[in-house]
Write a protein that holds these residues in place. Structure first.
Motif, PDB file in Angstrom:
ATOM      1  N   LYS A 244       6.969 -63.147   0.864  1.00  0.00           N
ATOM      2  CA  LYS A 244       7.473 -62.144  -0.064  1.00  0.00           C
ATOM      3  C   LYS A 244       6.955 -60.766   0.324  1.00  0.00           C
ATOM      4  O   LYS A 244       5.911 -60.639   0.965  1.00  0.00           O
ATOM      5  CB  LYS A 244       7.039 -62.465  -1.494  1.00  0.00           C
ATOM      6  CG  LYS A 244       7.764 -63.650  -2.116  1.00  0.00           C
ATOM      7  CD  LYS A 244       7.370 -63.820  -3.569  1.00  0.00           C
ATOM      8  CE  LYS A 244       8.159 -64.947  -4.225  1.00  0.00           C
ATOM      9  NZ  LYS A 244       7.799 -65.121  -5.651  1.00  0.00           N
ATOM     10  N   ALA A 245       7.690 -59.742  -0.096  1.00  0.00           N
ATOM     11  CA  ALA A 245       7.264 -58.355   0.131  1.00  0.00           C
ATOM     12  C   ALA A 245       7.501 -57.561  -1.146  1.00  0.00           C
ATOM     13  O   ALA A 245       8.513 -57.731  -1.818  1.00  0.00           O
ATOM     14  CB  ALA A 245       8.046 -57.741   1.292  1.00  0.00           C
ATOM     15  N   LYS A 246       6.545 -56.709  -1.446  1.00  0.00           N
ATOM     16  CA  LYS A 246       6.665 -55.844  -2.630  1.00  0.00           C
ATOM     17  C   LYS A 246       7.316 -54.534  -2.218  1.00  0.00           C
ATOM     18  O   LYS A 246       6.991 -53.975  -1.173  1.00  0.00           O
ATOM     19  CB  LYS A 246       5.293 -55.582  -3.242  1.00  0.00           C
ATOM     20  CG  LYS A 246       5.340 -54.867  -4.596  1.00  0.00           C
ATOM     21  CD  LYS A 246       3.961 -54.776  -5.205  1.00  0.00           C
ATOM     22  CE  LYS A 246       4.013 -54.093  -6.565  1.00  0.00           C
ATOM     23  NZ  LYS A 246       4.773 -54.855  -7.561  1.00  0.00           N
ATOM     24  N   ILE A 247       8.244 -54.043  -3.046  1.00  0.00           N
ATOM     25  CA  ILE A 247       8.897 -52.768  -2.766  1.00  0.00           C
ATOM     26  C   ILE A 247       8.432 -51.722  -3.778  1.00  0.00           C
ATOM     27  O   ILE A 247       7.902 -52.051  -4.837  1.00  0.00           O
ATOM     28  CB  ILE A 247      10.436 -52.902  -2.788  1.00  0.00           C
ATOM     29  CG1 ILE A 247      10.916 -53.387  -4.158  1.00  0.00           C
ATOM     30  CG2 ILE A 247      10.901 -53.844  -1.685  1.00  0.00           C
ATOM     31  CD1 ILE A 247      12.449 -53.445  -4.278  1.00  0.00           C
ATOM     32  N   SER A 248       8.621 -50.471  -3.434  1.00  0.00           N
ATOM     33  CA  SER A 248       8.174 -49.368  -4.303  1.00  0.00           C
ATOM     34  C   SER A 248       9.009 -49.307  -5.579  1.00  0.00           C
ATOM     35  O   SER A 248      10.127 -49.841  -5.645  1.00  0.00           O
ATOM     36  CB  SER A 248       8.285 -48.038  -3.553  1.00  0.00           C
ATOM     37  OG  SER A 248       9.654 -47.726  -3.308  1.00  0.00           O
ATOM     38  N   ASN A 249       8.469 -48.630  -6.578  1.00  0.00           N
ATOM     39  CA  ASN A 249       9.193 -48.481  -7.843  1.00  0.00           C
ATOM     40  C   ASN A 249      10.504 -47.719  -7.641  1.00  0.00           C
ATOM     41  O   ASN A 249      11.532 -48.051  -8.236  1.00  0.00           O
ATOM     42  CB  ASN A 249       8.320 -47.744  -8.866  1.00  0.00           C
ATOM     43  CG  ASN A 249       7.130 -48.586  -9.310  1.00  0.00           C
ATOM     44  OD1 ASN A 249       7.151 -49.816  -9.199  1.00  0.00           O
ATOM     45  ND2 ASN A 249       6.096 -47.929  -9.803  1.00  0.00           N
ATOM     46  N   ASP A 250      10.470 -46.686  -6.786  1.00  0.00           N
ATOM     47  CA  ASP A 250      11.682 -45.904  -6.536  1.00  0.00           C
ATOM     48  C   ASP A 250      12.776 -46.756  -5.897  1.00  0.00           C
ATOM     49  O   ASP A 250      13.949 -46.691  -6.287  1.00  0.00           O
ATOM     50  CB  ASP A 250      11.363 -44.724  -5.617  1.00  0.00           C
ATOM     51  CG  ASP A 250      10.574 -43.632  -6.337  1.00  0.00           C
ATOM     52  OD1 ASP A 250      10.491 -43.687  -7.579  1.00  0.00           O
ATOM     53  OD2 ASP A 250      10.048 -42.732  -5.654  1.00  0.00           O
ATOM     54  N   THR A 251      12.382 -47.565  -4.903  1.00  0.00           N
ATOM     55  CA  THR A 251      13.369 -48.422  -4.242  1.00  0.00           C
ATOM     56  C   THR A 251      13.869 -49.504  -5.186  1.00  0.00           C
ATOM     57  O   THR A 251      15.047 -49.878  -5.147  1.00  0.00           O
ATOM     58  CB  THR A 251      12.770 -49.037  -2.962  1.00  0.00           C
ATOM     59  OG1 THR A 251      12.467 -47.977  -2.048  1.00  0.00           O
ATOM     60  CG2 THR A 251      13.735 -50.008  -2.305  1.00  0.00           C
ATOM     61  N   PHE A 252      12.994 -49.994  -6.060  1.00  0.00           N
ATOM     62  CA  PHE A 252      13.440 -50.989  -7.045  1.00  0.00           C
ATOM     63  C   PHE A 252      14.484 -50.393  -7.985  1.00  0.00           C
ATOM     64  O   PHE A 252      15.491 -51.038  -8.296  1.00  0.00           O
ATOM     65  CB  PHE A 252      12.256 -51.519  -7.846  1.00  0.00           C
ATOM     66  CG  PHE A 252      12.651 -52.534  -8.888  1.00  0.00           C
ATOM     67  CD1 PHE A 252      12.945 -53.839  -8.527  1.00  0.00           C
ATOM     68  CD2 PHE A 252      12.761 -52.169 -10.224  1.00  0.00           C
ATOM     69  CE1 PHE A 252      13.336 -54.774  -9.490  1.00  0.00           C
ATOM     70  CE2 PHE A 252      13.142 -53.094 -11.186  1.00  0.00           C
ATOM     71  CZ  PHE A 252      13.433 -54.405 -10.807  1.00  0.00           C
ATOM     72  N   GLU A 253      14.256 -49.149  -8.423  1.00  0.00           N
ATOM     73  CA  GLU A 253      15.244 -48.487  -9.282  1.00  0.00           C
ATOM     74  C   GLU A 253      16.566 -48.305  -8.546  1.00  0.00           C
ATOM     75  O   GLU A 253      17.640 -48.452  -9.130  1.00  0.00           O
ATOM     76  CB  GLU A 253      14.702 -47.128  -9.738  1.00  0.00           C
ATOM     77  CG  GLU A 253      13.582 -47.223 -10.768  1.00  0.00           C
ATOM     78  CD  GLU A 253      13.141 -45.856 -11.263  1.00  0.00           C
ATOM     79  OE1 GLU A 253      13.891 -44.879 -11.042  1.00  0.00           O
ATOM     80  OE2 GLU A 253      12.061 -45.766 -11.871  1.00  0.00           O
ATOM     81  N   PHE A 254      16.488 -48.013  -7.251  1.00  0.00           N
ATOM     82  CA  PHE A 254      17.702 -47.849  -6.459  1.00  0.00           C
ATOM     83  C   PHE A 254      18.412 -49.195  -6.298  1.00  0.00           C
ATOM     84  O   PHE A 254      19.647 -49.255  -6.300  1.00  0.00           O
ATOM     85  CB  PHE A 254      17.362 -47.265  -5.082  1.00  0.00           C
ATOM     86  CG  PHE A 254      18.547 -46.689  -4.369  1.00  0.00           C
ATOM     87  CD1 PHE A 254      18.994 -45.411  -4.637  1.00  0.00           C
ATOM     88  CD2 PHE A 254      19.253 -47.442  -3.438  1.00  0.00           C
ATOM     89  CE1 PHE A 254      20.092 -44.877  -3.999  1.00  0.00           C
ATOM     90  CE2 PHE A 254      20.364 -46.930  -2.789  1.00  0.00           C
ATOM     91  CZ  PHE A 254      20.788 -45.641  -3.067  1.00  0.00           C
TER      92      PHE A 254
END
Length: 372
Positions: A244-254
């Motif tokens: 698994k990989a965690k993504i940034s909050n901004d990319t998650f919103e996108f």
């Protein structure tokens, strides 16, 4: 005119490869059976495809010599070695390609084709014991004794004719290049694809296999890689791995914006990345389409960007931020740490600077001044 060609047959979600004799129109039995065996053994479609073309090229080479496979077994060790070395140089000269193809044939590609041919020989040896075994694939053994008297058995393969592979010189993408490409994209699907490649370090086949229903932890902003054999777009996680990989909050919103933007197309299947226009709208996005998109971006911006460059960008950004090599290795899904190190831009100046800092901290390691 080529005598042999690779063809495919699709049954459900499984693609089978086989080789056809263009003169007789018959399917070449042993190579095609071997390729079916590889599919049944759950090898990736790309692996089987490469093996199919490697064997097809070798059959063309045999036709030109001319020689039949049983005759190869009759050669002594030296002549067998010459036979396969000559095949490598035949490939290197581009004899397996169209004459107007000016593409450089890399040594590593030639070696990979020969290794596929050797695997095919091992298969037919198992099917027909009367053929014996290739002498160039035999192993020589000898014992070495270390300093404390322990014996170790060393094994050496007889074939030593591989071409020296070139160092793969793939540079990492730069942050400003990524931003420029993102701004040049005409839709949020392509933007999300680039963002996720840059933030996860996943391979392109892994990203295209993401199931947005099951593989994304929306609570913790995690995207997962899961091994599946039946992806419609032939996407496959390498080494049958899971991570698994965690993504940034901004990319998650996108990501959430993208899911809302294309919800009507996405609701009919589970793949995250899909075709968004034309007759195939709603169908899973394929690797070739990604490279076509990046090609259009290069014409538009002058920036050459590939999924592998984004993967190397991920690795180098994490190293600069202080991640341990083992963490980067795990994030990239590498089996060996050596592979991870080759991804990183550790240049001479950095090594010299690191050495200088080390000696400043440990200036009296060996008590040299007392020796003067």
């Amino acid at each position: 005119m080529r005598r042999y060609k690779v063809e495919t047959l699709v049954e459900g979600t499984v693609k089978y490869y086989f080789i056809r004799d263009c003169e007789t129109l018959d399917i070449v039995y042993f190579p095609s059976k071997y390729l079916k065996y590889k599919i049944k053994s759950h090898r990736s479609p790309n692996t089987v495809k490469r093996a199919a073309f490697a064997i097809c090229y070798y059959l063309e080479y045999l036709k030109e010599i001319p020689m039949e496979i049983p005759q190869v077994y009759e050669l002594d060790l030296e002549k067998q070695n010459d036979h396969f070395v000559n095949f490598l140089y035949w490939l290197k000269a581009g004899n397996h390609t169209e004459k107007n193809n000016l593409k450089v044939i890399h040594n590593g590609t030639c070696n990979a084709y020969l290794e596929d041919v050797f695997r095919f020989f091992l298969y037919i040896e198992g099917m027909d014991e009367q053929l014996g075994s290739l002498k160039v694939l035999s192993y020589n053994y000898h014992f070495a004794v270390n300093a404390v008297g322990v014996k170790k058995k060393l094994r050496f393969q007889a074939f030593k004719g591989y071409l020296q592979p070139e160092e793969r010189n793939v540079r990492p993408a730069e942050q400003d290049e990524i931003i420029t490409i993102l701004q040049a994209c005409t839709n949020c699907r392509d933007q999300l694809l680039i963002l996720l490649l840059a933030e996860t370090g996943f391979r392109i086949g892994e990203i295209l296999g993401v199931d947005y229903v099951h593989d994304i932890d929306y609570q913790h902003h995690l995207v997962g890689v899961y091994f599946r054999e039946d992806n419609e777009n032939e996407a496959r996680a390498k080494n049958a791995e899971y991570r698994k990989a965690k993504i940034s909050n901004d990319t998650f919103e996108f990501l959430m914006y993208y899911l809302a933007e294309y919800r009507e197309l996405l609701q009919h299947q589970n793949y995250l990345f899909i075709n968004i226009t034309g007759n195939t709208a709603g169908q899973p996005l394929k690797v070739n389409s990604v490279y076509d998109m990046l090609g259009r971006m290069e014409k538009k911006t002058g920036i050459d960007l590939t999924p592998h460059m984004l993967r190397r960008y991920f690795a180098n950004m994490r190293r600069k931020d202080g991640w341990r090599l083992e963490l980067i290795q795990q994030a990239l899904g590498h089996k060996h740490l050596d592979t991870t190190i080759r991804y990183l831009n550790i240049i001479d100046d950095e090594l010299i600077e690191a050495s200088q800092e080390f000696y400043e901290k440990h200036s009296a390691l060996y008590g040299v001044k007392e020796l003067l």
